[in-house]
Write an enzyme that holds these catalytic residues in place. Sequence first.
Site, PDB file in Angstrom:
ATOM      1  N   LYS A 262      -2.575  43.241 -96.437  1.00 50.56           N
ATOM      2  CA  LYS A 262      -2.773  42.096 -97.227  1.00 50.56           C
ATOM      3  C   LYS A 262      -4.401  41.888 -97.218  1.00 50.56           C
ATOM      4  O   LYS A 262      -4.854  41.484 -96.236  1.00 50.56           O
ATOM      5  CB  LYS A 262      -2.283  40.843 -96.937  1.00 50.56           C
ATOM      6  CG  LYS A 262      -2.725  39.638 -97.838  1.00 50.56           C
ATOM      7  CD  LYS A 262      -1.406  38.918 -98.037  1.00 50.56           C
ATOM      8  CE  LYS A 262      -1.773  37.689 -98.964  1.00 50.56           C
ATOM      9  NZ  LYS A 262      -3.135  37.489 -99.387  1.00 50.56           N
TER      10      LYS A 262
ATOM     11  N   LYS B  92       7.511  44.367 -99.669  1.00 52.75           N
ATOM     12  CA  LYS B  92       8.147  44.303-101.143  1.00 52.75           C
ATOM     13  C   LYS B  92       9.390  44.969-101.122  1.00 52.75           C
ATOM     14  O   LYS B  92       9.528  46.282-100.348  1.00 52.75           O
ATOM     15  CB  LYS B  92       7.311  45.001-102.129  1.00 52.75           C
ATOM     16  CG  LYS B  92       5.870  44.310-102.349  1.00 52.75           C
ATOM     17  CD  LYS B  92       4.908  44.833-103.398  1.00 52.75           C
ATOM     18  CE  LYS B  92       3.798  44.215-103.452  1.00 52.75           C
ATOM     19  NZ  LYS B  92       2.512  44.854-103.756  1.00 52.75           N
TER      20      LYS B  92
ATOM     21  N   CYS C 124     -38.923  27.161 -71.490  1.00 56.78           N
ATOM     22  CA  CYS C 124     -37.379  27.969 -71.238  1.00 56.78           C
ATOM     23  C   CYS C 124     -36.974  26.995 -70.405  1.00 56.78           C
ATOM     24  O   CYS C 124     -37.349  26.509 -69.436  1.00 56.78           O
ATOM     25  CB  CYS C 124     -37.861  29.114 -70.547  1.00 56.78           C
ATOM     26  SG  CYS C 124     -36.630  30.100 -69.854  1.00 56.78           S
TER      27      CYS C 124
HETATM   28  N1  5U1 Z   1      -0.916  44.563-100.976  1.00 53.16           N
HETATM   29  C1  5U1 Z   1      -0.499  43.484-101.809  1.00 53.16           C
HETATM   30  N2  5U1 Z   1      -1.181  42.585-101.692  1.00 53.16           N
HETATM   31  N3  5U1 Z   1      -0.681  41.610-102.547  1.00 53.16           N
HETATM   32  C2  5U1 Z   1      -1.159  40.315-103.107  1.00 53.16           C
HETATM   33  N4  5U1 Z   1       0.663  43.371-102.714  1.00 53.16           N
HETATM   34  C3  5U1 Z   1       0.473  42.144-103.307  1.00 53.16           C
HETATM   35  N5  5U1 Z   1       1.167  41.699-104.141  1.00 53.16           N
HETATM   36  C4  5U1 Z   1       0.915  40.365-104.572  1.00 53.16           C
HETATM   37  C5  5U1 Z   1      -0.169  39.738-104.170  1.00 53.16           C
HETATM   38  C6  5U1 Z   1      -0.590  38.466-104.538  1.00 53.16           C
HETATM   39  O1  5U1 Z   1       1.690  39.771-105.606  1.00 53.16           O
HETATM   40  C7  5U1 Z   1       2.903  40.469-105.903  1.00 53.16           C
HETATM   41  C8  5U1 Z   1       3.830  40.583-105.110  1.00 53.16           C
HETATM   42  C9  5U1 Z   1       3.076  39.761-107.170  1.00 53.16           C
END
Ligand code: 5U1
Length: 677
Positions: free
Chosen positions: A121, A296, A414
Amino acid sequence: MNAATGHESDRARIQWLREELNRHAHAYYVLDQPTIPDAEYDALFIELQQLEIKHPELMSVDSPTQRVGGAPLPEFAQVQHDVPMLSINNGFSEDDIRAFDRRVSEGLGQSGDIEYACELKFDGLAINLRYVDGVLVQAATRGDGSAGEDVTANIRTIRAIPLRLMTDNPPAVIDVRGEVLMFKADFARLNQRQREADLKEFANPRNAAAGSLRQLDSRITAQRSLRFFAYGVGRLDGAALPETHSALLDWYSALGIPVCTERAVVPGADGLLTFFNHIGAVRASLDYDIDGVVYKVNRVAQQQALGFVSRAPRFAMAHKFPAEEATTTVLDISVQVGRTGAITPVARLAPVSVGGVTVTNATLHNEDEVRRKDIRIGDNVIVRRAGDVIPEVVAHVPERRPADARVFEMPTACPVCGSVIVRPEDEAVARCSGGWLKCAAQRKGGLQHFVSRRAMDIEGLGEQLIEQLVDRGLVTTPADFYKLGLIALAELDRMAEKSAQNVLDALAHSKSTTLPRFIYALGIRHVGESTAKTLARHFGTLDALMAASEEEMLAVEDVGPVVAQSILGFFHDPLNRELIAQLRAAGVHWDESIVERDAQPLTGKTFVLTGTLPNLKRDEAQALIEAAGGKVSGSVSKKTSYVVAGEEAGSKLAKAESLGIPVLDEKAFLQLLENPA
Ligand code: 5U1
């Protein structure tokens, strides 16, 4: 409290939470001026989500839980997303992740392990890149998820983003989704430039990336080294969607679109948690900031079957790391005196837990930083802890400033020795003018540096012991350490004869050292470990170094006029020459013949170490490389000669592989040392 008043107070709380979240989201997403740490925002958001679940009748379509981000900035043209850019639900604990996995299994009616794609992320900005017939035609920010800002001109300046896809057979239309971010090293360089140009510095890489992308003048963006990692897809015409998320990312990679290599396909909740722990372990070594990982469901058909709840897909979850920022109150601002006399303002804080560690002090770096961030005594501030770096005050929270908050005044004398504090006009740092003979703080700092692991490596001589030795007048210069006797040491607080003897043994042992260590231990300003090694290699002997002229000094690799002046000044000072003579007389010695001046087997070779080797510690591997004339670098680039990789090697290994740099395990590394090519 009866049910009716409970309902009323919940209603009022929901209203307040929505307004509060809207305000913070506007400050964060639209103005790029965060008002509270992410963790506090997340806590308010979760509280609102829970109250809305408790009272479905109070749900409202304009609640912050029902939309993502804030309105686009008016200066950019608006872009309507053909497929909305969704948000992602957050989880924070193992329970959250197991519950996510259960929901997915139940939703799919599957009993065995679900196959998940795991990613990082990134702490950046979500972007949609539209390619038509393989050519980049438009880029837009996420905005509120339905419509964002047209940042095409800026995105086109990002070299990491291909202007044309690498294929003869591109889809008619593809929306590539991912994150624009700034690497930590680029961020440090940018802030350095900002400082030098007297411009405002950015608080963190995310803000720097956002600020850079939201430039109306794309020439400025072009100077800002932004990066991109793809992780999703919006509209897709004229090509079949790959069957899995991992195959989508592989396809992107083949099309020349950057995809992060830190990803994996794993089975079930246990697989997710293993990935999370692995990333937690390598997080600090990544080139960029992340605030968690993303899971995911890998099979696209299963993703589609699961559908969405509100504006977030049911098939995905972000697993966030614990907060490393927190808010607290500045009780006082005092100054610390370092070994070079540098005066550092330090905020004394009401104790606060930051990422699991209680923080009571945080650096404010220097006077200019205090002014720039406008930190006052009594302020409510955001404190950040990153890895093992000293905690720092990031910003104050303007709306929580008390009326009696006091402005910090830099002392003129100092606090330790009373000498005048001076600040040269062209420097950010003010210094005590007392020097180490007069100023006990500088003396203690210098002595601590002398005994430190990478200098003379004298075990058992800790901060508190040095404090006592200096305060009792037993030690003034490093040479005095070697005059200490058992009785004097054993009389100190918290010392017994055994520990005193251990210190004496460590002192005796330290007398046999190396020239680079000795030069480094002297604590010459601007001479760090690496410069000390270069000086030793260049001059070969201490006498040659001490006798060097300015011209000779400037001929040394990496030594510029400032460093040269510092070294020459140090060796010119009779007190320092006397100190060196005393240390030599006490028996401190090194073998000058092993500091080879000419090419060694690994001269000119640069190594990067990553992961845990089975037998060698990092320091040991580094020492072996340097002893053979090689260099060790922290990051992989085209100039890297070898990457030595152990277990849990992270992004550096992947980068080496992508650049075709030879990767050695410990065995191959040791063979190379024995038999350099
Ligand atoms: N790596 C990743 N970051 N990120 C942020 N995948 C990912 N997918 C996102 C977001 C907001 O949203 C989808 C699951 C729609």
